[in-house]
Design an enzyme around this catalytic site. Structure first.
Site, PDB file in Angstrom:
ATOM      1  N   PRO A 104      48.152  29.230  32.611  1.00 37.03           N
ATOM      2  CA  PRO A 104      49.143  28.147  32.708  1.00 37.03           C
ATOM      3  C   PRO A 104      50.559  28.514  32.259  1.00 37.03           C
ATOM      4  O   PRO A 104      51.454  27.702  32.413  1.00 37.03           O
ATOM      5  CB  PRO A 104      48.547  27.051  31.823  1.00 37.03           C
ATOM      6  CG  PRO A 104      47.699  27.765  30.837  1.00 37.03           C
ATOM      7  CD  PRO A 104      47.172  28.984  31.525  1.00 37.03           C
ATOM      8  N   ASP A 154      46.121  37.290  45.331  1.00 34.36           N
ATOM      9  CA  ASP A 154      45.063  37.994  44.614  1.00 34.36           C
ATOM     10  C   ASP A 154      45.690  39.274  44.040  1.00 34.36           C
ATOM     11  O   ASP A 154      46.074  40.173  44.793  1.00 34.36           O
ATOM     12  CB  ASP A 154      43.938  38.327  45.601  1.00 34.36           C
ATOM     13  CG  ASP A 154      42.830  39.114  44.938  1.00 34.36           C
ATOM     14  OD1 ASP A 154      42.985  39.525  43.771  1.00 34.36           O
ATOM     15  OD2 ASP A 154      41.796  39.330  45.603  1.00 34.36           O
ATOM     16  N   CYS A 225      41.110  37.358  26.223  1.00 33.23           N
ATOM     17  CA  CYS A 225      40.683  36.608  25.036  1.00 33.23           C
ATOM     18  C   CYS A 225      39.183  36.801  24.843  1.00 33.23           C
ATOM     19  O   CYS A 225      38.508  35.969  24.253  1.00 33.23           O
ATOM     20  CB  CYS A 225      41.067  35.139  25.121  1.00 33.23           C
ATOM     21  SG  CYS A 225      40.263  34.253  26.455  1.00 33.23           S
TER      22      CYS A 225
HETATM   23  N1  SAM Z   1      48.550  34.454  31.083  1.00 28.70           N
HETATM   24  C1  SAM Z   1      48.141  33.065  31.106  1.00 28.70           C
HETATM   25  C2  SAM Z   1      48.844  32.314  29.998  1.00 28.70           C
HETATM   26  O1  SAM Z   1      49.258  32.928  29.003  1.00 28.70           O
HETATM   27  O2  SAM Z   1      48.988  31.095  30.111  1.00 28.70           O
HETATM   28  C3  SAM Z   1      46.631  32.931  31.048  1.00 28.70           C
HETATM   29  C4  SAM Z   1      45.918  33.688  32.150  1.00 28.70           C
HETATM   30  S1  SAM Z   1      44.212  33.326  32.262  1.00 28.70           S
HETATM   31  C5  SAM Z   1      43.557  34.282  31.000  1.00 28.70           C
HETATM   32  C6  SAM Z   1      43.757  34.185  33.701  1.00 28.70           C
HETATM   33  C7  SAM Z   1      44.352  33.672  34.995  1.00 28.70           C
HETATM   34  O3  SAM Z   1      44.019  34.601  36.024  1.00 28.70           O
HETATM   35  C8  SAM Z   1      43.835  32.328  35.476  1.00 28.70           C
HETATM   36  O4  SAM Z   1      44.900  31.423  35.539  1.00 28.70           O
HETATM   37  C9  SAM Z   1      43.265  32.606  36.875  1.00 28.70           C
HETATM   38  O5  SAM Z   1      43.594  31.589  37.795  1.00 28.70           O
HETATM   39  C10 SAM Z   1      43.953  33.901  37.240  1.00 28.70           C
HETATM   40  N2  SAM Z   1      43.253  34.785  38.175  1.00 28.70           N
HETATM   41  C11 SAM Z   1      41.921  35.029  38.289  1.00 28.70           C
HETATM   42  N3  SAM Z   1      41.676  35.966  39.224  1.00 28.70           N
HETATM   43  C12 SAM Z   1      42.889  36.341  39.730  1.00 28.70           C
HETATM   44  C13 SAM Z   1      43.316  37.261  40.737  1.00 28.70           C
HETATM   45  N4  SAM Z   1      42.428  38.009  41.411  1.00 28.70           N
HETATM   46  N5  SAM Z   1      44.630  37.367  41.011  1.00 28.70           N
HETATM   47  C14 SAM Z   1      45.537  36.611  40.338  1.00 28.70           C
HETATM   48  N6  SAM Z   1      45.193  35.720  39.376  1.00 28.70           N
HETATM   49  C15 SAM Z   1      43.894  35.588  39.083  1.00 28.70           C
END
Ligand code: SAM
Length: 285
Positions: A104, A154, A225
């Site tokens: 987010p 992606d 995390c």
């Molecule tokens: N960095 C964010 C923050 O500090 O608010 C939190 C990121 S969260 C750990 C991981 C994110 O990766 C999720 O929002 C998810 O939608 C996204 N995600 C998952 N697979 C992905 C992909 N193949 N490419 C891009 N984003 C991806």
């Protein structure tokens, strides 16, 4: 024989990883998360954040027991450990920056506040991207907003379209989120060892894409995390094996947490905050 699943299998797996430490680590994961306030240096209204807050030992970062939810963009609340990832990138004004898994958006916001040359905030989730957009509307002045681009791709495939393009890359990867799992009974019922193995493959695909996207000399911060070694040091170990001679690990020290083989970890049983893992990687050429 059918593979075990649920809390019992989870306990067995993490118990074998952490040994005697597991019980205290598990109970600390069930405690309420502590938040730090990252101060918005562009906020121009009446300031209130410093009432009985203490400095965290990181620029612009304060902690206290209870924060009011910010409404006007004075400060942004996040896990103190999360602040380390964007700061570890040491963003300069001339840097071209990308946050590959940005939503987010707390870490993206801190990166944007360092005022780089440009910043791309990418996330696969449309709904989560909307949250970053709203946050940036609240917190950033026009002069920075015009340097931001949002994308919904992606990230494992980003390297097919752009290579050697960014000075600083944050890869805050999707991960097992064991704290969240322990808190949510429903997802835990389905937990299997394969979950962390599957995620470590995705993380590897994301990290090898990030390496191609980085400019030679560029820096990548890889973070999660998760408390699973497979998703942390083991991903970095694979990078060092497969991309030998192309990368260097920059072993940095931070004000709280402990060193791991290749990175740095903050676990709530010993360090109050987290869980959070980060490794700082330089693409040598
Ligand atoms: N960095 C964010 C923050 O500090 O608010 C939190 C990121 S969260 C750990 C991981 C994110 O990766 C999720 O929002 C998810 O939608 C996204 N995600 C998952 N697979 C992905 C992909 N193949 N490419 C891009 N984003 C991806």
């Amino acid at each position: 024989m059918k593979k075990k699943k649920g809390l019992e299998a989870f306990d067995e797996y993490y118990g074998s990883l952490f040994g005697e430490r597991w019980e205290s680590l598990k109970s600390s994961l069930l405690e309420k998360k502590k938040h730090a306030a990252y101060i918005n240096p562009f906020f121009e209204g009446e300031k209130s954040f410093l009432d009985d807050a203490q400095e965290l030992g990181l620029p612009n970062s304060y902690i206290k027991d209870i924060w009011e939810k910010p409404t006007k963009g004075e400060y942004y609340l996040l896990d103190p450990a999360s602040i380390l990832a964007p700061l570890a990138l040491e963003i300069n004004e001339g840097d071209e920056v990308i946050d590959l898994c940005a939503a987010p958006g707390g870490k993206s916001l801190i990166m944007a506040l360092q005022n780089p040359k440009r910043i791309v905030c990418n996330d696969l989730s449309h709904n989560r991207l909307q949250r970053i957009k709203r946050t940036f509307e609240t917190y950033l002045p026009e002069t920075i907003k015009e340097k931001v681009t949002f994308a919904k791709h992606d990230a494992t495939r980003w390297c097919l379209y752009e290579k050697n393009a960014y000075d600083k890359i944050l890869l805050d990867a999707p991960c097992s989120s064991e704290k969240h799992l322990l808190e949510s009974g429903e997802e835990m019922k389905e937990w299997k060892e394969g979950r962390t193995k599957r995620l470590s493959k995705l993380q590897w695909n994301l990290l090898s894409s990030a390496l191609e996207i980085a400019k030679p000399g560029g820096v990548i911060v890889y973070s999660t995390c998760s408390i699973s070694n497979l998703e942390n040091d083991k991903v970095i170990e694979k990078l060092l094996e497969k991309k030998e001679g192309q990368v260097e690990i920059l072993q940095k020290e931070f004000p709280f947490g402990e060193a791991t083989q290749y990175g740095w970890e903050i676990l709530p049983d010993k360090h109050q905050f987290g869980p959070f893992y980060l490794a700082v990687i330089q693409k040598t050429h």
